[in-house]
Motif scaffolding. Structure first.
Motif, short mmCIF file in Angstrom:
data_model
loop_
_atom_site.label_atom_id
_atom_site.label_comp_id
_atom_site.label_asym_id
_atom_site.label_seq_id
_atom_site.Cartn_x
_atom_site.Cartn_y
_atom_site.Cartn_z
N ASP A 174 0.76 7.08 6.03
CA ASP A 174 -0.21 6.30 6.81
C ASP A 174 0.01 4.80 6.62
O ASP A 174 -0.06 4.03 7.58
N ALA A 175 0.28 4.39 5.39
CA ALA A 175 0.50 2.96 5.12
C ALA A 175 1.76 2.46 5.82
O ALA A 175 1.79 1.34 6.32
N ASP A 199 0.91 1.83 9.37
CA ASP A 199 -0.05 0.74 9.57
C ASP A 199 0.67 -0.59 9.32
O ASP A 199 0.39 -1.29 8.36
N SER A 200 1.62 -0.89 10.20
CA SER A 200 2.48 -2.04 9.95
C SER A 200 3.03 -2.61 11.26
O SER A 200 3.05 -1.94 12.29
N GLN A 221 0.83 -1.21 0.00
CA GLN A 221 0.00 0.00 0.00
C GLN A 221 0.86 1.26 0.00
O GLN A 221 0.54 2.24 -0.67
N MET A 222 1.97 1.23 0.73
CA MET A 222 2.86 2.39 0.74
C MET A 222 3.45 2.62 -0.65
O MET A 222 3.47 3.75 -1.13
#
Length: 139
Positions: free
Chosen positions: A114-115, A118-119, A99-100
């Motif tokens: 944000d991606a 989110d990890s 996603q990043m």
């Protein structure tokens, strides 16, 4: 002294191992018999550590660039953040941030930020992850 001849002889007798191993006496060694075991005063110098870091940065940068061509078009602070991520978790780990990478390819640095956060990486090293992700967003 003929340094090249000496190097060749040491190489022939020592052999080369590119990871830490225990020598015949049980001490940690690397390369051509380089003692790195602190029990025997081994290790590397600050200069050697700096040289290794420089080499690793060049290597990680080349690996990322080869696998993600968009990397070369990104602003320098974003490139630096990605190299730091690749250095910390390995380039293979960095490639898993689908996603990043999609957000970076779309030029959406906020979504890339944000991606990245989110990890599992951000859960394991939250302060570093926030610092690195901010450099992605702040372009």
């Amino acid at each position: 002294m003929n340094t090249q001849r000496l190097r060749d002889r040491i190489k022939a007798h020592e052999g080369c191992v590119l990871h830490a191993y225990e020598d015949s006496e049980g001490y940690l060694t690397i390369g051509y018999g380089r003692l790195i075991d602190p029990r025997r005063g081994g290790g590397i110098s600050q200069s050697e550590a700096d040289q290794l870091l420089t080499h690793d940065i060049i290597d990680v940068t080349a690996q990322i660039s080869a696998r993600k061509p968009v990397f070369r078009t990104l602003p320098e602070p974003v490139q630096e953040a990605l190299v730091e991520m690749g250095f910390q978790m390995g380039v293979h780990g960095l490639m898993q941030f689908d996603q990043m990478w999609a957000a970076l390819e779309a030029g959406d640095f906020g979504a890339a930020h944000d991606a990245a956060l989110d990890s599992r990486w951000a859960e394991q090293t939250p302060n570093r992850a926030r610092d690195v992700a901010e450099r992605i967003e702040d372009v």
